[in-house]
Design a protein around this motif. Sequence first.
Motif, PDB file in Angstrom:
ATOM      1  N   ILE A   3      -3.733   4.379  -5.447  1.00 20.31           N
ATOM      2  CA  ILE A   3      -3.308   3.337  -4.513  1.00 20.31           C
ATOM      3  C   ILE A   3      -3.516   3.768  -3.057  1.00 20.31           C
ATOM      4  O   ILE A   3      -3.917   2.965  -2.207  1.00 20.31           O
ATOM      5  CB  ILE A   3      -1.832   2.954  -4.802  1.00 20.31           C
ATOM      6  N   GLU A  13       2.007  -2.312  -4.426  1.00 22.97           N
ATOM      7  CA  GLU A  13       1.760  -1.879  -5.802  1.00 22.97           C
ATOM      8  C   GLU A  13       2.741  -2.620  -6.707  1.00 22.97           C
ATOM      9  O   GLU A  13       3.944  -2.622  -6.450  1.00 22.97           O
ATOM     10  CB  GLU A  13       1.956  -0.368  -5.927  1.00 22.97           C
ATOM     11  N   THR A  16       3.217   0.869 -11.367  1.00 19.72           N
ATOM     12  CA  THR A  16       2.693   2.219 -11.144  1.00 19.72           C
ATOM     13  C   THR A  16       1.964   2.727 -12.392  1.00 19.72           C
ATOM     14  O   THR A  16       2.143   2.205 -13.500  1.00 19.72           O
ATOM     15  CB  THR A  16       3.834   3.203 -10.829  1.00 19.72           C
ATOM     16  N   SER A 173      -3.529   2.067 -11.172  1.00 13.71           N
ATOM     17  CA  SER A 173      -2.282   1.294 -11.273  1.00 13.71           C
ATOM     18  C   SER A 173      -2.635  -0.174 -11.035  1.00 13.71           C
ATOM     19  O   SER A 173      -3.810  -0.514 -10.931  1.00 13.71           O
ATOM     20  CB  SER A 173      -1.263   1.792 -10.250  1.00 13.71           C
ATOM     21  N   ALA A 175      -2.102  -3.476  -8.530  1.00 13.40           N
ATOM     22  CA  ALA A 175      -1.669  -3.806  -7.175  1.00 13.40           C
ATOM     23  C   ALA A 175      -1.979  -5.256  -6.841  1.00 13.40           C
ATOM     24  O   ALA A 175      -2.886  -5.867  -7.423  1.00 13.40           O
ATOM     25  CB  ALA A 175      -2.367  -2.889  -6.176  1.00 13.40           C
TER      26      ALA A 175
END
Length: 191
Positions: A3, A13, A16, A173, A175
């Motif tokens: 990120i 985000e 995670t 992750s 986002a």
Amino acid sequence: MRIADIQSHIDHELLTKNQIQDLIRKTAAQISRDYAGRDLLMLAVLKGAVNTLAALSQEVSIPAQLEFMSLSSYGSGTTSSGSITVRQDLDCDVRGRHILIVEDIIDSGRTLRWLVDEMKSRGAASVEVFALLDKVCRHEVQVDVKYPGFVIPDEFVVGFGLDYDERYRNLDSIAVLKPCEYQDEDQGEQS
Ligand code: PRP
């Protein structure tokens, strides 16, 4: 890619790497129990589901065949119409097989609805679904999801296989993209 590498492009985000890994581990343990003694075929829809299939299949503790299909849904702009075309088909016979469809995201639900029906019509012994993300508020058709992932709001998400204009799939992750990244081009619709 992490990120921090794309901080200027993202709003926040949403999930995670740890949250995703945790859900995938728990789901894989359940799948391993449910399919013990059965011949499991994990089927991913290209390209978005590749990361999810890779992560999930490595956590499953029973042998599984990995297969891929490429599908397109045609509609106006970026909104799917429900008319599904096979770009690249499976190269194996699914008759009598236990299929677990692995998806990155459910939006309208039309891709999955079509794929579940198609696998059943080809003679699969069973067809179940795992979807990492689910925009429940955007469903247009009903899909039974045996292994649910995260219910997410109707925001433009990227990462863990999901793209905007073929970018960000390699983010580890999930986002929410800044609206200015896509707004001029397509009003923010996503599927
Ligand atoms: C996305 C996603 C699903 C589908 C979900 O694929 O991977 O396959 O859309 O939308 P639906 O529920 O409205 O049918 P996309 O067409 O964006 O292709 P990609 O996976 O190659 O990015």
